[in-house]
Write an enzyme that holds these catalytic residues in place. Structure first.
Site, PDB file in Angstrom:
ATOM      1  N   CYS A 156       0.861  -1.187   0.000  1.00  0.00           N
ATOM      2  CA  CYS A 156       0.000   0.000   0.000  1.00  0.00           C
ATOM      3  C   CYS A 156       0.890   1.227   0.000  1.00  0.00           C
ATOM      4  O   CYS A 156       1.580   1.492   0.985  1.00  0.00           O
ATOM      5  CB  CYS A 156      -0.924  -0.010   1.222  1.00  0.00           C
ATOM      6  SG  CYS A 156      -1.924   1.490   1.361  1.00  0.00           S
ATOM      7  N   HIS A 187      -2.624  -4.986 -10.254  1.00  0.00           N
ATOM      8  CA  HIS A 187      -3.449  -3.874 -10.733  1.00  0.00           C
ATOM      9  C   HIS A 187      -3.883  -4.099 -12.171  1.00  0.00           C
ATOM     10  O   HIS A 187      -3.113  -4.585 -13.005  1.00  0.00           O
ATOM     11  CB  HIS A 187      -2.658  -2.554 -10.698  1.00  0.00           C
ATOM     12  CG  HIS A 187      -2.412  -2.036  -9.327  1.00  0.00           C
ATOM     13  ND1 HIS A 187      -3.219  -1.101  -8.730  1.00  0.00           N
ATOM     14  CD2 HIS A 187      -1.451  -2.341  -8.428  1.00  0.00           C
ATOM     15  CE1 HIS A 187      -2.760  -0.842  -7.515  1.00  0.00           C
ATOM     16  NE2 HIS A 187      -1.692  -1.582  -7.313  1.00  0.00           N
ATOM     17  N   GLU A 190     -10.238  -0.267  -5.043  1.00  0.00           N
ATOM     18  CA  GLU A 190      -9.251  -1.111  -4.389  1.00  0.00           C
ATOM     19  C   GLU A 190      -9.817  -2.461  -3.987  1.00  0.00           C
ATOM     20  O   GLU A 190     -10.942  -2.562  -3.494  1.00  0.00           O
ATOM     21  CB  GLU A 190      -8.678  -0.406  -3.150  1.00  0.00           C
ATOM     22  CG  GLU A 190      -7.789   0.773  -3.480  1.00  0.00           C
ATOM     23  CD  GLU A 190      -6.869   1.144  -2.332  1.00  0.00           C
ATOM     24  OE1 GLU A 190      -6.210   0.244  -1.785  1.00  0.00           O
ATOM     25  OE2 GLU A 190      -6.832   2.338  -1.974  1.00  0.00           O
ATOM     26  N   CYS A 209      -4.824   6.039  -4.038  1.00  0.00           N
ATOM     27  CA  CYS A 209      -4.153   4.740  -3.990  1.00  0.00           C
ATOM     28  C   CYS A 209      -2.751   4.929  -4.540  1.00  0.00           C
ATOM     29  O   CYS A 209      -2.581   5.208  -5.735  1.00  0.00           O
ATOM     30  CB  CYS A 209      -4.923   3.702  -4.806  1.00  0.00           C
ATOM     31  SG  CYS A 209      -4.116   2.083  -4.879  1.00  0.00           S
ATOM     32  N   GLY A 252      -1.718   2.249  -6.964  1.00  0.00           N
ATOM     33  CA  GLY A 252      -2.537   2.454  -8.162  1.00  0.00           C
ATOM     34  C   GLY A 252      -1.992   3.572  -9.030  1.00  0.00           C
ATOM     35  O   GLY A 252      -2.001   3.483 -10.269  1.00  0.00           O
TER      36      GLY A 252
END
Length: 276
Positions: A75, A161, A210, A219, A222
């Site tokens: 994260c 992703h 997410e 994110c 992301g």
């Protein structure tokens, strides 16, 4: 017993951060879900846990749990909060911090202006490493959903992703399409889903659905994945400003074989304690 914690956020992506270096508690899945509840608990997108490392070359071990109690590999917004947390708590005195995660080791750097720069590592693009089911590595893949074909990029930044290019993030079907792609059979460990609007070579707008959470205000992984995907398609340069609903991140990626560097803010909201 009492659990001491800090509430933090990175561009609105919010976290409950727990120091497991100086306190010892057990947080099973059902307890994490209760703590994550925004009406009856503390409320957060992810729970971040600071632990002693198992790798002697690292300063800490960093563990991340989604609001649904599932543990995830990485994260990015949490990593910036992690760096600020361990410095504020005087768990370390250096500005450069080496951290062990389930998605690989990362380096955090606290800058003079208070922002945190994170070396997120080299993106994984080989399908089996993401993991993503495909015969060969390509910049984009066709994904069939409800009888329609969508073009997506597949990237791992320590977590998987899918990135879709859209004309306007404000009109993108983030909730509907995000929840379907998250659980698509070609992503065996599920995935985070980014909806990317390219403004020019140096700027994009981005919304992210997410895995295990739903859409969040920001994110970090992301943002990194979107820049990698855009650059591989020839749409973006090395330095990109990523505008998310919660704020802006700056992403630098020189290309394949190199680490992605993410820079942005991290904020403490309050200190708290709760009885388990």
């Amino acid at each position: 017993m009492l659990l001491h914690f800090t509430k933090m956020h990175g561009l609105g992506n919010d976290f409950m951060v727990v120091d497991m270096v100086t306190q010892s508690v057990r947080l099973p899945t059902d307890k994490i879900r209760r703590l994550a509840d925004r009406q009856f608990g503390v409320g957060f997108d992810q729970l971040l846990i600071v632990e002693p490392p198992t790798d002697p070359d690292m300063d800490f071990r960093y563990r991340i749990f989604n609001a649904d109690g599932s543990e995830v590999e990485q994260c990015g917004n949490g990593a910036r909060c992690f760096a600020k947390f361990v410095r504020d708590k005087k768990l370390i005195g250096r500005d450069t911090i080496h951290v062990q995660t389930a998605g690989g080791n990362i380096e955090l750097n606290i800058l003079a202006n208070g922002e945190v720069s994170v070396d997120m590592g080299v993106p994984r693009l080989v399908p089996e490493d993401i993991p993503f089911r495909a015969q060969e590595q390509r910049p984009t893949y066709d994904l069939r959903i409800d009888g329609e074909e969508y073009e997506v990029s597949a990237v791992s930044m320590g977590n998987p992703h899918a990135v879709l290019q859209v004309d306007d993030v404000n009109r993108a079907p983030v909730e509907r399409l995000g929840s379907v792609i998250e659980q698509h059979k070609r992503f065996p460990k599920r995935c985070n889903v980014g909806f990317m609007q390219v403004l020019d070579k140096a700027e994009i707008n981005l919304r992210v659905f997410e895995r295990g959470v739903g859409e969040t205000l920001a994110c970090g992984t992301g943002a990194c994945a979107a820049v990698v995907a855009g650059q591989l398609q020839g749409l973006l340069g090395d330095d990109v400003r990523v505008n998310l609903p919660g704020g802006t991140l700056n992403i630098h990626w020189p290309g394949e074989g190199h680490s992605v560097i993410m820079t942005g803010t991290a904020s403490r909201v309050f200190e708290g304690q709760t009885r388990l």
